[in-house]
Design an enzyme around this catalytic site. Sequence first.
Site, PDB file in Angstrom:
ATOM      1  N   CYS A 179      21.632   0.790   7.349  1.00 26.94           N
ATOM      2  CA  CYS A 179      21.116   1.996   5.950  1.00 26.94           C
ATOM      3  C   CYS A 179      22.378   3.132   6.477  1.00 26.94           C
ATOM      4  O   CYS A 179      21.998   4.543   4.899  1.00 26.94           O
ATOM      5  CB  CYS A 179      19.719   2.754   5.970  1.00 26.94           C
ATOM      6  SG  CYS A 179      18.833   1.579   6.615  1.00 26.94           S
TER       7      CYS A 179
HETATM    8  N1  PMP Z   1      12.000   1.547   9.278  1.00 32.93           N
HETATM    9  C1  PMP Z   1      13.414   0.841  10.003  1.00 32.93           C
HETATM   10  C2  PMP Z   1      12.735   0.726  11.076  1.00 32.93           C
HETATM   11  C3  PMP Z   1      14.431   0.176   9.302  1.00 32.93           C
HETATM   12  O1  PMP Z   1      14.884  -0.386   9.419  1.00 32.93           O
HETATM   13  C4  PMP Z   1      13.942  -0.042   7.718  1.00 32.93           C
HETATM   14  C5  PMP Z   1      15.176  -0.531   7.112  1.00 32.93           C
HETATM   15  N2  PMP Z   1      15.244  -1.815   8.140  1.00 32.93           N
HETATM   16  C6  PMP Z   1      13.516   0.580   7.350  1.00 32.93           C
HETATM   17  C7  PMP Z   1      12.109   1.754   7.661  1.00 32.93           C
HETATM   18  C8  PMP Z   1      13.706   1.111   5.549  1.00 32.93           C
HETATM   19  O2  PMP Z   1      13.712  -0.247   5.268  1.00 32.93           O
HETATM   20  P1  PMP Z   1      13.635  -0.466   3.100  1.00 32.93           P
HETATM   21  O3  PMP Z   1      15.560  -0.865   3.054  1.00 32.93           O
HETATM   22  O4  PMP Z   1      13.400  -2.620   3.226  1.00 32.93           O
HETATM   23  O5  PMP Z   1      12.652  -0.119   2.442  1.00 32.93           O
END
Ligand code: PMP
Length: 381
Positions: free
Chosen positions: A323
Site C-alpha cells: 500500500c
Molecule cells: N491492514 C493490513 C495489515 C493490510 O495488510 C492491508 C492491505 N492488505 C490493509 C489493512 C488494507 O486492506 P485493503 O487495501 O484491502 O483495504
Amino acid sequence: MYLDHTSAVPVDERVVGFASRYLIHDFGNPSSLHSVGLEAKRGLEDARGKVKELINAESPATIIFTGSATESNNLAIRGTALRNKKAGTKVVSSAIEHISVLNPMKELQKRGYTYDVVPVSAEGFVDIDVLAETVTRDTVVTSINYANDEIGTIERIREISRIVHENGQYLHVNATAAAGRIPVDVQKDGIDLLTLSSNDMYGPRGAAALYVREGVKVQTLLPGGGQERGLRSGTENIFAIAGMGEAAAIAGQEMASEGPRLRKIADAYLREILTIEDAHLTGPPAGRLPGHLSFRFDRIEGESILLNLDTAFGIQVTTGSACSSRTLEPSHVLLAIGLKHEEAHGSMIMMPGRSNTLEEIPYVVDAVRKTVERLRLITAM
Ligand code: PMP
C-alpha cells in the site's frame, strides 16, 4: 513462484466453487422480498454466521460487512470517535499500524482530536508501560494490530486489552494479517472492534468485515439505505461476502494443520537465508505469524531485490507494505523498530501460502543468494 501473500492472495478454488452461484443464480438484492432476494439474503446471513464463528463473536449481528479492510478501519476509528465525542476526544495507536489506521487517526487530529502514538520494541511489540501511561479516561479509541504484516509480530492483545480497558474506552484491533492464520477470539481477547479482510483469507476482494461488540456505539460513514444495521449502506456485494464466509470457514477448519506446515517452511527458509552474508531477520524470531519471513540485507535496496528476483528467477516477494510502495520513503514500521534509513531500505518480505512447498526452498534460497551477491557487486563498482 509466488511468495507475496502479504500483498495479495489468490482466491481458493473451493471458495469460487461455493460463491459463484451468487453471481449467476442467487444474484438477488438481499433486501428484495421475492424468492431470488431471499436466497441472496440467506447467503448473506450464512456468511455472517461463518465470520462470527471464526472470531468467536457473541452473535452474528455483531458482524458488519464492508468493502475493504481500509473501510472497516475507517468505520472503527472515525465512526467510533465521532459518535462518542462527548466521552472524550483522544485517540491512540501503535507506531506500526497500517496506513489505513494511521491516516484516519491523523484525520481526527485535524478535526481537533488528540492523537498519541505508542512506540514498539526492536521486535515490534507494543510498549505496554507507555501504553498504560498514554491511554486515559478520555481515550475513546485505541487501535493496535493483531499481527504486523511487515515484520510478522503477533501482539500481546490480551494484555493490551486489559490496559486499554483499565485506563480508557474502546479497543480496535486490525486483524487483517492475522484472521484465518492464527486463532482470534474477540471474547477471550477482550476486543471491542475488529477488522478482518476477505482476501487475506483466500476470499475475493471487495469484502471485509468489522466486528462491533454489542453496546459499542458507532456512527456510519456511509448514510443511505440503512443496510448492515445502518452502519454501512449500499447493496451488499453478495458474491464477495458469500466467498468471504466460505473462506473464513475453510481457514477456521484448516488453520491447525496449515499453520504448522507454514511454520516448517518458514523455519527452513530462515536457517538458509541467514547464512547469506550480512542478512538479518526483522521482527521477532518467535511469536510471528505462521510462514511470515522478513529480512534486511546490508548495502542493498529492497526494490532491486524484488525486481531482480521477479525478472531473473520468476519469484515474487515484496519489500514493504504494497500500500505504500508508491513512495520511496522507508517503511514507517522498520523505522519504528529502530532501524536507520539505509537499513530500512534493504528489506525483503516473503510470505508463503497454501500453494507453496518445502521443495521450492533450495531454488528460492539460491536465487536470493545470487541476487544479493550480484546487487552488492553493482553497488561496489
Ligand atoms: N491492514 C493490513 C495489515 C493490510 O495488510 C492491508 C492491505 N492488505 C490493509 C489493512 C488494507 O486492506 P485493503 O487495501 O484491502 O483495504
